[in-house]
Design an enzyme around this catalytic site. Structure first.
Site, PDB file in Angstrom:
ATOM      1  N   ALA A 234       7.331   3.180   6.173  1.00 32.13           N
ATOM      2  CA  ALA A 234       6.668   2.043   5.528  1.00 32.13           C
ATOM      3  C   ALA A 234       7.335   1.593   4.244  1.00 32.13           C
ATOM      4  O   ALA A 234       7.273   0.415   3.892  1.00 32.13           O
ATOM      5  CB  ALA A 234       5.199   2.396   5.257  1.00 32.13           C
ATOM      6  N   LYS A 239       6.035  -4.880   5.429  1.00 35.00           N
ATOM      7  CA  LYS A 239       5.623  -5.081   6.821  1.00 35.00           C
ATOM      8  C   LYS A 239       4.236  -4.494   7.065  1.00 35.00           C
ATOM      9  O   LYS A 239       3.472  -5.016   7.874  1.00 35.00           O
ATOM     10  CB  LYS A 239       6.656  -4.476   7.767  1.00 35.00           C
ATOM     11  CG  LYS A 239       8.023  -5.163   7.709  1.00 35.00           C
ATOM     12  CD  LYS A 239       9.002  -4.544   8.674  1.00 35.00           C
ATOM     13  CE  LYS A 239      10.373  -5.202   8.583  1.00 35.00           C
ATOM     14  NZ  LYS A 239      11.051  -4.890   7.292  1.00 35.00           N
ATOM     15  N   CYS A 355      17.445  -3.723   9.401  1.00 34.51           N
ATOM     16  CA  CYS A 355      17.926  -4.935   8.721  1.00 34.51           C
ATOM     17  C   CYS A 355      19.455  -4.904   8.752  1.00 34.51           C
ATOM     18  O   CYS A 355      20.122  -5.183   7.764  1.00 34.51           O
ATOM     19  CB  CYS A 355      17.387  -5.050   7.301  1.00 34.51           C
ATOM     20  SG  CYS A 355      17.661  -3.618   6.254  1.00 34.51           S
TER      21      CYS A 355
END
Length: 404
Positions: A234, A239, A355
């Site tokens: 997390a 998100k 990413c």
């Protein structure tokens, strides 16, 4: 980009930021925080400083080549680098008392040579250019060029508190101009140089700053109210908060990470957002994961990665990272995917995300995982490319557990 030169004081601030990043190895955001702390800068001037520092770091090797300045000489030779930056963008050179001048004839000779070297022109270090060509082939050139551009500013509307239309109107009343982002229902692009975090809208938790591509990753999880959902990597929870809004605050959302300070930050953000269904849990050992075996309807694995899809936003990483780091990250990703996938129950969905734009971290990982784990089946995946989307670069793959 700017339409007028920086003031001498702002020029000095840019040099100090660059020096901290390049000689002390500090992340760019921390360098900003350190040098802006205690200053009463107008939001517009702070924005100008970050635009220049960001552009310099995105194409640092180009500007250093044009000015004949080495990275480690920033504190001593930074004014010459800034002079070249202004010349490159057709701006008047700042009038600084101790500025180091540039020989114009040499500058223009170097400029013409740089135009014949695409990787240098795009601000790409040699190690990254070699990796990009090896993994992306012909597609790398357009991605490399896109990564040299200034990133857009995106925010995510907090649907627990307002609609996108309501947020846009409220921000407009606070002199923040935005426009809707096609294909991303929760996103607004900020089109003015505004102090977002000083607005009442932010203080009331109506939005979070989050790239539009990142919002698409969270949306892919398709979390429903009442589900049991785990965001297993997390971090500070961008998100996670998006998922909480999908769930309308109903159900159980477990945010997990190996670093407690990130989860503490998430708790503060969750309170502001009214995301009351979020529970945080530190991953202390493998037992933490084993206790949650076959328990979740949805699991998001936004795994640690090279971050090569977000270099527009984090350009300093290009000058800190080395190619040796990627194999270490790939092994960590394999471990997380293998271990954390155990938390998905039969019929549940796993979303693996990075990413990064490198196949070795993305589809290659999924193919290897599925070859060894027949109790999962592939649903779909998506590469969010920098050049095509205008967002940061992301990858996501959606898998379903079909057996124990």
């Amino acid at each position: 980009m700017l339409n007028s030169p920086l003031s001498p004081s702002s020029t000095e601030l840019v040099i100090n930021v660059l020096d901290m990043v390049l000689t002390e190895g500090k992340p760019l955001d921390r360098a900003y925080s350190h040098h802006f702390s205690g200053l009463q800068l107008a939001p517009s001037e702070q924005a100008r400083i970050t635009v220049v520092a960001g552009d310099l770091l995105r194409r640092l090797n180009l500007y250093c080549y044009l000015s004949d300045v080495k990275f480690e000489e920033m504190s001593r030779m930074g004014t010459r680098l800034l002079n070249v930056w202004h010349m490159f963008h057709g701006l008047e050179v700042p009038k600084m008392q101790y500025a180091l001048q540039v020989d114009e004839k040499t500058y223009f000779e170097r400029l013409e040579k740089a135009k014949t070297q695409p990787a240098l022109w795009d601000g790409c270090p040699e190690w990254l250019d070699q990796m990009g060509q090896a993994q992306l082939g012909d597609a790398w050139a357009t991605e490399r060029a896109a990564l040299s551009k200034q990133p857009k500013r995106f925010i995510r509307v907090n649907l627990l508190k307002c609609t996108r239309d309501e947020l846009g109107k409220k921000l407009r009343n606070e002199q923040v101009q935005t426009q809707e982002v096609e294909g991303v229902e929760t996103a607004l692009e900020v089109t003015s140089d505004s102090a977002l975090f000083r607005t009442e809208s932010f203080k009331k938790g109506w939005f979070e700053q989050q790239d539009a591509g990142s919002q698409l990753v969270a949306a892919a999880l398709d979390a429903k109210p009442g589900m049991r959902v785990i965001d297993a990597c997390a971090g500070a929870g961008g998100k996670t908060l998006s998922i909480a809004a999908q769930m309308k605050g109903k159900g159980r959302l477990l945010a997990m990470d190996v670093e407690q300070w990130k989860l503490d930050s998430l708790k503060q953000r969750a309170r502001r957002a009214n995301a009351d269904n979020i529970e945080t849990r530190i991953i202390a050992s493998s037992k933490t994961i084993k206790r949650l075996k076959l328990s979740a309807d949805r699991v998001l694995l936004d795994v640690p990665c090279s971050g090569l899809g977000v270099l527009k936003r984090n350009p300093d990483a290009k000058w800190r990272d080395t190619p040796e780091r990627l194999p270490v990250l790939v092994e960590l990703q394999k471990h997380i995917l293998q271990s954390y996938s155990r938390m998905v129950k039969v019929g549940g969905i796993l979303v693996y995300a990075t990413c990064s734009i490198m196949p070795e971290e993305n589809r290659d990982q999924i193919d290897a995982f599925l070859a060894e784990n027949k109790h999962f089946t592939f649903i779909e995946d998506e590469n969010i490319t920098v050049a095509e989307s205008g967002f940061d670069g992301f990858y996501m793959a959606k898998l379903e557990r079909i057996a124990e």
